[in-house]
Design an enzyme around this catalytic site. Structure first.
Site, PDB file in Angstrom:
ATOM      1  N   ARG A  31       0.991  -1.143  -0.106  1.00 16.87           N
ATOM      2  CA  ARG A  31      -0.059   0.051  -0.093  1.00 16.87           C
ATOM      3  C   ARG A  31       0.815   1.306   0.037  1.00 16.87           C
ATOM      4  O   ARG A  31       0.449   2.441  -0.850  1.00 16.87           O
ATOM      5  CB  ARG A  31      -0.875   0.086   1.156  1.00 16.87           C
ATOM      6  CG  ARG A  31      -2.229  -0.763   0.801  1.00 16.87           C
ATOM      7  CD  ARG A  31      -3.146  -0.938   1.837  1.00 16.87           C
ATOM      8  NE  ARG A  31      -2.525  -1.225   3.153  1.00 16.87           N
ATOM      9  CZ  ARG A  31      -2.865  -0.729   4.570  1.00 16.87           C
ATOM     10  NH1 ARG A  31      -3.708   0.193   4.587  1.00 16.87           N
ATOM     11  NH2 ARG A  31      -2.154  -1.299   5.531  1.00 16.87           N
TER      12      ARG A  31
ATOM     13  N   ASN B  82      -6.623  -2.566   1.706  1.00 18.24           N
ATOM     14  CA  ASN B  82      -6.511  -4.071   1.757  1.00 18.24           C
ATOM     15  C   ASN B  82      -8.000  -4.609   1.787  1.00 18.24           C
ATOM     16  O   ASN B  82      -8.813  -4.110   2.541  1.00 18.24           O
ATOM     17  CB  ASN B  82      -5.754  -4.706   3.072  1.00 18.24           C
ATOM     18  CG  ASN B  82      -4.341  -4.414   2.642  1.00 18.24           C
ATOM     19  OD1 ASN B  82      -3.774  -4.429   1.629  1.00 18.24           O
ATOM     20  ND2 ASN B  82      -3.607  -4.563   3.692  1.00 18.24           N
TER      21      ASN B  82
END
Length: 108
Positions: free
Chosen positions: A44, A62
């Site tokens: 990320r 996520n």
């Protein structure tokens, strides 16, 4: 839709007006789902830094089985973003599949 399978080769399908948008460089939104070893490996932050470096707007998060990304920007820049998602991943990450759907921008 762009799909990256286990072979790593992209398969790109564009239709109608969407092809013209990408060719002309107008703004577009990409909804991306990435599967593989992409959680707990700095993926990320990598996506955030990559999008920021290309001046794309959007978000990354996520989910249970993948990472979801939405970005908006010029079509050619989004294509660069997609290529770099595959080729410049963090060392511990492994992208096993990438699905992308192009839609109209919504002002992310």
């Amino acid at each position: 839709m762009i799909d990256y399978g286990l072979s790593g080769e992209p398969v790109l399908q564009r239709t109608g007006a969407l092809s013209k948008v990408l060719v002309m460089g107008e703004s577009i939104r990409a909804q991306i789902s990435i599967r593989g070893i992409v959680q707990g490996v700095g993926f990320r932050p990598f996506v955030y830094q990559l999008a920021t470096s290309l001046n794309l707007n959007g978000w990354v998060r996520n989910t249970t089985g993948d990472v979801k990304i939405e970005v908006e920007g010029e079509g050619t820049t989004i294509n660069q973003f997609l290529e770099k998602l595959r080729s410049r991943t963090p060392p511990m990450a492994r992208v096993e599949g990438l699905d992308c759907h192009f839609t109209e921008p919504c002002g992310l």
